[in-house]
Scaffold this active site. Sequence first.
Site, short mmCIF file in Angstrom:
data_model
loop_
_atom_site.label_atom_id
_atom_site.label_comp_id
_atom_site.label_asym_id
_atom_site.label_seq_id
_atom_site.Cartn_x
_atom_site.Cartn_y
_atom_site.Cartn_z
N HIS A 199 4.95 -0.56 -9.76
CA HIS A 199 5.48 -1.58 -8.85
C HIS A 199 4.96 -2.98 -9.19
O HIS A 199 5.06 -3.90 -8.37
CB HIS A 199 5.14 -1.24 -7.39
CG HIS A 199 5.86 -0.05 -6.89
ND1 HIS A 199 5.51 0.61 -5.73
CD2 HIS A 199 6.92 0.65 -7.38
CE1 HIS A 199 6.32 1.64 -5.54
NE2 HIS A 199 7.18 1.70 -6.52
N ARG B 223 -1.76 -12.39 0.20
CA ARG B 223 -2.24 -11.08 -0.26
C ARG B 223 -3.12 -11.24 -1.50
O ARG B 223 -4.13 -10.53 -1.66
CB ARG B 223 -1.06 -10.15 -0.53
CG ARG B 223 -0.35 -9.68 0.75
CD ARG B 223 0.73 -8.69 0.48
NE ARG B 223 0.22 -7.46 -0.10
CZ ARG B 223 1.01 -6.56 -0.68
NH1 ARG B 223 2.32 -6.78 -0.77
NH2 ARG B 223 0.50 -5.46 -1.21
N TYR C 153 2.81 -13.46 -0.53
CA TYR C 153 2.08 -12.92 -1.68
C TYR C 153 0.85 -13.76 -2.02
O TYR C 153 -0.16 -13.24 -2.49
CB TYR C 153 3.01 -12.75 -2.88
CG TYR C 153 3.96 -11.60 -2.69
CD1 TYR C 153 5.26 -11.81 -2.25
CD2 TYR C 153 3.53 -10.29 -2.87
CE1 TYR C 153 6.11 -10.74 -2.01
CE2 TYR C 153 4.38 -9.21 -2.63
CZ TYR C 153 5.67 -9.45 -2.20
OH TYR C 153 6.50 -8.38 -1.95
N GLN D 88 1.34 2.94 -7.49
CA GLN D 88 2.33 2.13 -6.79
C GLN D 88 1.69 0.82 -6.32
O GLN D 88 2.37 -0.08 -5.86
CB GLN D 88 2.87 2.91 -5.58
CG GLN D 88 3.58 4.19 -5.93
CD GLN D 88 3.87 5.03 -4.68
OE1 GLN D 88 4.87 4.86 -4.01
NE2 GLN D 88 2.93 5.90 -4.35
N GLU E 125 -3.63 12.18 5.89
CA GLU E 125 -2.83 13.08 6.74
C GLU E 125 -1.66 13.59 5.93
O GLU E 125 -1.36 13.03 4.87
CB GLU E 125 -2.33 12.29 7.96
CG GLU E 125 -1.47 11.12 7.54
CD GLU E 125 -1.30 10.06 8.61
OE1 GLU E 125 -0.55 9.11 8.33
OE2 GLU E 125 -1.91 10.19 9.68
N ASN F 243 -4.63 13.13 0.80
CA ASN F 243 -4.18 12.05 1.68
C ASN F 243 -4.90 12.15 3.02
O ASN F 243 -5.42 13.22 3.35
CB ASN F 243 -2.67 12.20 1.89
CG ASN F 243 -1.99 10.87 2.15
OD1 ASN F 243 -2.23 9.90 1.45
ND2 ASN F 243 -1.17 10.82 3.18
N GLY G 80 -3.14 9.16 -1.43
CA GLY G 80 -2.97 7.98 -0.58
C GLY G 80 -1.57 7.41 -0.56
O GLY G 80 -1.39 6.20 -0.53
N THR G 81 -0.56 8.28 -0.59
CA THR G 81 0.81 7.80 -0.49
C THR G 81 1.58 8.61 0.54
O THR G 81 1.40 9.82 0.64
CB THR G 81 1.52 7.82 -1.86
OG1 THR G 81 2.82 7.25 -1.74
CG2 THR G 81 1.60 9.21 -2.44
N ALA H 223 -9.79 9.07 1.26
CA ALA H 223 -9.77 9.18 -0.20
C ALA H 223 -11.18 9.23 -0.78
O ALA H 223 -11.44 9.96 -1.74
CB ALA H 223 -8.99 8.01 -0.79
N1 APR Z 1 -7.59 7.71 2.43
C1 APR Z 1 -6.50 8.44 2.02
N2 APR Z 1 -5.23 8.19 2.45
C2 APR Z 1 -5.08 7.19 3.35
C3 APR Z 1 -6.16 6.41 3.82
C4 APR Z 1 -7.47 6.71 3.33
N3 APR Z 1 -8.54 6.03 3.72
N4 APR Z 1 -5.68 5.49 4.74
C5 APR Z 1 -4.34 5.72 4.81
N5 APR Z 1 -3.99 6.74 3.99
C6 APR Z 1 -2.65 7.29 3.75
C7 APR Z 1 -1.74 7.24 4.96
O1 APR Z 1 -1.88 8.41 5.74
C8 APR Z 1 -0.35 7.16 4.31
O2 APR Z 1 0.19 8.46 4.12
O3 APR Z 1 -2.04 6.49 2.77
C9 APR Z 1 -0.62 6.53 2.94
C10 APR Z 1 -0.10 5.10 2.78
O4 APR Z 1 1.29 5.15 2.86
P1 APR Z 1 2.15 3.80 2.77
O5 APR Z 1 1.58 2.78 3.65
O6 APR Z 1 3.57 4.20 2.97
O7 APR Z 1 1.91 3.30 1.28
P2 APR Z 1 2.56 3.83 -0.08
O8 APR Z 1 2.93 5.26 0.00
O9 APR Z 1 1.67 3.42 -1.18
O10 APR Z 1 3.90 2.93 -0.13
C11 APR Z 1 4.75 3.07 -1.24
O11 APR Z 1 6.12 1.28 -0.44
O12 APR Z 1 6.02 -0.65 0.72
C12 APR Z 1 6.25 -0.13 -0.52
O13 APR Z 1 5.97 -1.06 -2.67
C13 APR Z 1 5.26 -0.63 -1.55
O14 APR Z 1 4.06 0.62 -3.24
C14 APR Z 1 4.44 0.61 -1.89
C15 APR Z 1 5.40 1.74 -1.56
#
Ligand code: APR
Length: 251
Positions: free
Chosen positions: A121, A66, A63, A103, A216, A214, A188-189, A232
């Site tokens: 989070h 980060r 951390y 998140q 994808e 997102n 973006g999740t 995004a």
């Molecule tokens: N623009 C939009 N979306 C994007 C981009 C971008 N430039 N780059 C990546 N993504 C998308 C990916 O396709 C993916 O679906 O963002 C998403 C990121 O997913 P994760 O890496 O799983 O992150 P997140 O969903 O925020 O994770 C949730 O998991 O690890 C734990 O606590 C951590 O808060 C986090 C939680």
Amino acid sequence: MADAHQVRSSWGPIVVLTGAGISRESGLHTFRDADGIWATVRIEDVATPEAFARDPVTVQAFYNARRRGLLDPAVVPNAAHRALVALERAMRQAGGDVLVVTQNIDDLHERAGQTRLLHMHGELLKAICADCGNVTECRADIAVEAPCLACGAIGRLRPQVVWFGEMPLHMEEIAAALARCATFVAIGTSGNVYPASGFVELAHQAGARTIELNLEPSVTRSLFHEAHHGPATTVVPAFVARVLDGPRNRP
Ligand code: APR
């Protein structure tokens, strides 16, 4: 821009859920993409209370690195963060409400100017004492043997981050907002982590329109009324422009 009342009444209240993808174009890695954090680091080694008890040196180092990365001057809010601030301000002017539930543990939403914001989070730029719960601002490395300035405990300071197996923050306020939202947007999740991945279903129960923005399709894509895939910094400003353009764009 359409009539403020029309915008408010046809889109608001709006709840926006953001994930790591919204900060990717600001230079912060996501978790589950090919170049994601969990591709090189194991969750069990750094993101559980058990890991902190077992190996605080590794957890703090993870951390601390980060946090230094987030404080890099090159890491700044992007057009997607800024577009959500514009949406918040326009809806507020119209007497409406936009709540951003993130998140993310970075502070890019705040730096962009978002005010209606909940970090479910936790926050990387805060530390918490695992003994007394005292929360402090934290912009420097946390030393393994750092004392808590409130209770004096040694080695109990940790990043104010919600680890796997721990209860997310602000869940009552989030559930209340989802229960009355008219539009729910996930940005973006990947939809892999509960309870955030279940918010779309709570929004549906409230009769909300649900939209995925997102890069994808996420694993919960089928639960959304509509989705727009792309970076995004492209799809979020386009969505905000559509909202501020008024009701005619709402299917
Ligand atoms: N623009 C939009 N979306 C994007 C981009 C971008 N430039 N780059 C990546 N993504 C998308 C990916 O396709 C993916 O679906 O963002 C998403 C990121 O997913 P994760 O890496 O799983 O992150 P997140 O969903 O925020 O994770 C949730 O998991 O690890 C734990 O606590 C951590 O808060 C986090 C939680």
